[in-house]
Design an enzyme around this catalytic site. Structure first.
Site, PDB file in Angstrom:
ATOM      1  N   ASN A 150      -1.063  10.870  17.129  1.00  0.00           N
ATOM      2  CA  ASN A 150      -2.408  10.754  17.994  1.00  0.00           C
ATOM      3  C   ASN A 150      -2.276  10.442  19.346  1.00  0.00           C
ATOM      4  O   ASN A 150      -1.056   9.937  19.872  1.00  0.00           O
ATOM      5  CB  ASN A 150      -3.052   9.823  17.079  1.00  0.00           C
ATOM      6  N   GLY A 151      -3.421  10.424  20.109  1.00  0.00           N
ATOM      7  CA  GLY A 151      -3.457   9.853  21.234  1.00  0.00           C
ATOM      8  C   GLY A 151      -2.492  10.190  22.413  1.00  0.00           C
ATOM      9  O   GLY A 151      -2.029  11.552  22.570  1.00  0.00           O
ATOM     10  N   ILE A 152      -1.964   9.096  22.866  1.00  0.00           N
ATOM     11  CA  ILE A 152      -1.099   9.515  24.058  1.00  0.00           C
ATOM     12  C   ILE A 152       0.109  10.051  23.547  1.00  0.00           C
ATOM     13  O   ILE A 152       0.804  11.130  24.195  1.00  0.00           O
ATOM     14  CB  ILE A 152      -0.736   8.128  24.931  1.00  0.00           C
ATOM     15  N   ASP A 195       5.880   8.950  13.155  1.00  0.00           N
ATOM     16  CA  ASP A 195       4.491   8.256  12.955  1.00  0.00           C
ATOM     17  C   ASP A 195       4.309   7.728  11.582  1.00  0.00           C
ATOM     18  O   ASP A 195       4.928   8.280  10.732  1.00  0.00           O
ATOM     19  CB  ASP A 195       3.575   8.925  13.382  1.00  0.00           C
ATOM     20  N   ASP A 247       7.620   3.915  10.157  1.00  0.00           N
ATOM     21  CA  ASP A 247       7.044   2.668  10.520  1.00  0.00           C
ATOM     22  C   ASP A 247       7.976   1.956  11.223  1.00  0.00           C
ATOM     23  O   ASP A 247       9.036   1.408  11.041  1.00  0.00           O
ATOM     24  CB  ASP A 247       6.657   2.139   9.420  1.00  0.00           C
ATOM     25  N   VAL A 248       7.676   2.321  12.745  1.00  0.00           N
ATOM     26  CA  VAL A 248       8.353   1.611  13.883  1.00  0.00           C
ATOM     27  C   VAL A 248       8.643  -0.055  13.782  1.00  0.00           C
ATOM     28  O   VAL A 248       9.588  -0.500  14.245  1.00  0.00           O
ATOM     29  CB  VAL A 248       8.018   1.894  15.238  1.00  0.00           C
ATOM     30  N   SER A 280       1.742  -1.173  28.937  1.00  0.00           N
ATOM     31  CA  SER A 280       0.472  -0.905  29.305  1.00  0.00           C
ATOM     32  C   SER A 280       0.062  -2.009  30.573  1.00  0.00           C
ATOM     33  O   SER A 280       0.999  -2.574  30.913  1.00  0.00           O
ATOM     34  CB  SER A 280      -0.612  -1.781  28.020  1.00  0.00           C
ATOM     35  N   TYR A 338      -2.373  -8.887  22.438  1.00  0.00           N
ATOM     36  CA  TYR A 338      -2.117  -7.471  23.006  1.00  0.00           C
ATOM     37  C   TYR A 338      -1.277  -8.049  24.453  1.00  0.00           C
ATOM     38  O   TYR A 338      -0.416  -7.175  24.931  1.00  0.00           O
ATOM     39  CB  TYR A 338      -3.251  -6.781  23.294  1.00  0.00           C
ATOM     40  N   VAL A 344      -7.316   4.705  28.227  1.00  0.00           N
ATOM     41  CA  VAL A 344      -7.203   6.012  28.014  1.00  0.00           C
ATOM     42  C   VAL A 344      -7.946   6.553  26.949  1.00  0.00           C
ATOM     43  O   VAL A 344      -8.046   5.749  25.988  1.00  0.00           O
ATOM     44  CB  VAL A 344      -5.615   6.457  27.760  1.00  0.00           C
TER      45      VAL A 344
HETATM   46  N1  LIG Z   1      -5.416   3.971  24.881  1.00  0.00           N
HETATM   47  C1  LIG Z   1      -5.286   3.062  25.932  1.00  0.00           C
HETATM   48  O1  LIG Z   1      -6.024   2.791  26.587  1.00  0.00           O
HETATM   49  C2  LIG Z   1      -4.087   2.482  26.256  1.00  0.00           C
HETATM   50  C3  LIG Z   1      -3.642   1.802  27.246  1.00  0.00           C
HETATM   51  C4  LIG Z   1      -2.540   1.330  27.742  1.00  0.00           C
HETATM   52  C5  LIG Z   1      -1.620   1.362  27.003  1.00  0.00           C
HETATM   53  N2  LIG Z   1      -1.627   2.170  25.541  1.00  0.00           N
HETATM   54  C6  LIG Z   1      -0.547   2.080  24.538  1.00  0.00           C
HETATM   55  O2  LIG Z   1      -0.336   3.315  24.433  1.00  0.00           O
HETATM   56  C7  LIG Z   1       0.466   3.589  23.055  1.00  0.00           C
HETATM   57  C8  LIG Z   1      -0.472   4.747  22.425  1.00  0.00           C
HETATM   58  O3  LIG Z   1      -1.734   4.351  22.047  1.00  0.00           O
HETATM   59  P1  LIG Z   1      -2.673   5.298  21.867  1.00  0.00           P
HETATM   60  O4  LIG Z   1      -3.740   5.076  22.848  1.00  0.00           O
HETATM   61  O5  LIG Z   1      -2.206   6.568  22.022  1.00  0.00           O
HETATM   62  O6  LIG Z   1      -3.173   4.780  20.209  1.00  0.00           O
HETATM   63  P2  LIG Z   1      -3.764   5.637  18.996  1.00  0.00           P
HETATM   64  O7  LIG Z   1      -4.144   4.686  18.232  1.00  0.00           O
HETATM   65  O8  LIG Z   1      -4.450   7.081  19.434  1.00  0.00           O
HETATM   66  O9  LIG Z   1      -2.258   6.285  18.591  1.00  0.00           O
HETATM   67  C9  LIG Z   1      -1.466   5.346  18.332  1.00  0.00           C
HETATM   68  C10 LIG Z   1      -0.283   6.160  17.221  1.00  0.00           C
HETATM   69  O10 LIG Z   1       0.585   5.172  16.842  1.00  0.00           O
HETATM   70  C11 LIG Z   1       0.822   5.248  15.426  1.00  0.00           C
HETATM   71  N3  LIG Z   1       1.285   4.106  15.064  1.00  0.00           N
HETATM   72  C12 LIG Z   1       0.607   2.912  14.740  1.00  0.00           C
HETATM   73  N4  LIG Z   1       1.341   1.786  14.042  1.00  0.00           N
HETATM   74  C13 LIG Z   1       2.386   2.720  13.997  1.00  0.00           C
HETATM   75  C14 LIG Z   1       3.834   2.134  13.241  1.00  0.00           C
HETATM   76  N5  LIG Z   1       4.016   0.903  12.868  1.00  0.00           N
HETATM   77  N6  LIG Z   1       4.881   3.147  13.050  1.00  0.00           N
HETATM   78  C15 LIG Z   1       4.700   4.305  13.773  1.00  0.00           C
HETATM   79  N7  LIG Z   1       3.549   4.836  14.187  1.00  0.00           N
HETATM   80  C16 LIG Z   1       2.634   3.898  14.264  1.00  0.00           C
HETATM   81  C17 LIG Z   1      -0.582   5.634  14.876  1.00  0.00           C
HETATM   82  O11 LIG Z   1      -0.514   6.074  13.602  1.00  0.00           O
HETATM   83  C18 LIG Z   1      -1.102   6.543  15.773  1.00  0.00           C
HETATM   84  O12 LIG Z   1      -0.619   7.721  15.314  1.00  0.00           O
HETATM   85  C19 LIG Z   1       0.198   2.072  22.326  1.00  0.00           C
HETATM   86  O13 LIG Z   1       1.734   1.498  23.120  1.00  0.00           O
HETATM   87  C20 LIG Z   1      -0.797   1.524  23.279  1.00  0.00           C
HETATM   88  O14 LIG Z   1      -0.728   0.127  23.306  1.00  0.00           O
HETATM   89  C21 LIG Z   1      -2.833   2.547  25.443  1.00  0.00           C
END
Ligand SMILES: NC(=O)c1ccc[n+]([C@@H]2O[C@H](COP(=O)([O-])OP(=O)(O)OC[C@H]3O[C@@H](n4cnc5c(N)ncnc54)[C@H](O)[C@@H]3O)[C@@H](O)[C@H]2O)c1
Length: 261
Positions: free
Chosen positions: A15-17, A37, A58-59, A137, A150, A183
């Protein structure tokens, strides 16, 4: 480093980033993209879309991270780039947050990077070559108003990335630390996309972050800042810490008054 022809692992790739990174790495012609993931079915969807390999991970569980590294090396012979990206926001609050909540976010946002380095560094050091990208972050350089778990874990994650870069840089290990502000992912917007947050304004799309990562990896730059203004905030913090704290107190008061986290 160019991603073309490289073997890449992305945690939190479903997901996401992380998903945007997987898609972009595939588009850049990576030899293999491993989508790791905890959400295996979403990881499998991404892997299918890009012709990658999904590995349920699970990381926060070291044996899973070891298995991820072993299976990737078994399948592709090496790991050129390991993106330790999975992270959670955890709960709002400070010292009153429960120990289990602190432990949970510590495990995912900090220990996962340590497990990754422990598992993958020996093989990279033997080859004298390898790249670690950690997603931290802007909250790790500055702070996250309202959320000590956080903030603290993202600071710790940057500290570990810095240490890796200083210690192993001379042995051919490259380290980058990705520090975005808002993001537009589930973490910021919530499951239904309606979560209020002052960070929504100015938030980037995950694809913009992936583009910044490609540029940052190409330049082999430690700090990858998809929001360039974060560099200026960081300079101001270092230049006059007291003034920065006063500014953040004002922002915190505004957010507490109802603008959301
Ligand atoms: N979205 C933001 O605004 C933002 C800003 C700065 C940093 N970040 C960082 O970017 C990274 C990605 O976040 P995102 O925004 O894409 O979030 P998201 O929730 O969209 O995606 C996170 C992904 O990590 C997976 N995940 C969660 N716990 C896990 C685990 N224990 N083992 C394996 N996978 C796991 C989830 O299933 C998901 O697919 C994170 O480290 C987050 O802290 C996000």
């Amino acid at each position: 480093m160019k991603v073309h022809d490289k073997v890449v692992v992305v945690t939190g790739g479903a997901n996401g980033i992380g998903r945007a990174l997987c898609r972009r790495f595939a588009a850049e012609g990576a030899r293999a993209v491993v989508v790791a993931d905890i959400d295996h079915s979403a990881a499998a969807d991404v892997a299918q879309e890009i012709g990658g390999l999904a590995i349920e991970t699970d990381v926060s569980n070291e044996s899973h991270v070891i298995r991820l590294v072993e299976q990737t090396i078994e399948a592709f012979g090496l790991i050129d780039l390991f993106c330790s990206n999975a992270g959670i926001f955890g709960v709002m609050g400070g010292a009153e947050v429960s120990d289990p909540d602190w432990q949970k976010i510590w495990s995912v946002n900090v220990m996962a990077h340590i497990y990754a380095a422990r598992a993958v560094l020996p093989v990279m050091l033997t080859r004298g070559n390898g790249y670690l990208l950690q997603t931290a972050s802007a909250a790790g350089l500055l702070t996250q108003v309202g959320a000590a778990p956080y903030s603290v874990t993202k600071h710790a994650s940057i500290a570990f990335a810095e240490w890796l870069s200083i210690t192993h840089g001379p042995s051919g290990i490259k380290v980058s630390c990705l520090c975005p502000q808002g993001v537009r992912t589930r973490m910021l917007l919530g499951e239904d996309g309606n979560r209020e947050s002052f960070l929504r304004e100015g938030a980037l799309e995950p694809d913009d972050v992936a583009a910044a990562v490609i540029e940052g990896l190409d330049a082999e730059r430690f700090l990858i800042l998809p929001h360039p203004e974060v560099a200026e905030y960081f300079r101001r913090k270092a230049g006059d810490y007291e003034r920065w704290l006063n500014g953040m107190r004002r922002l915190n008061a505004k957010v507490q008054a109802g603008m959301g986290s």
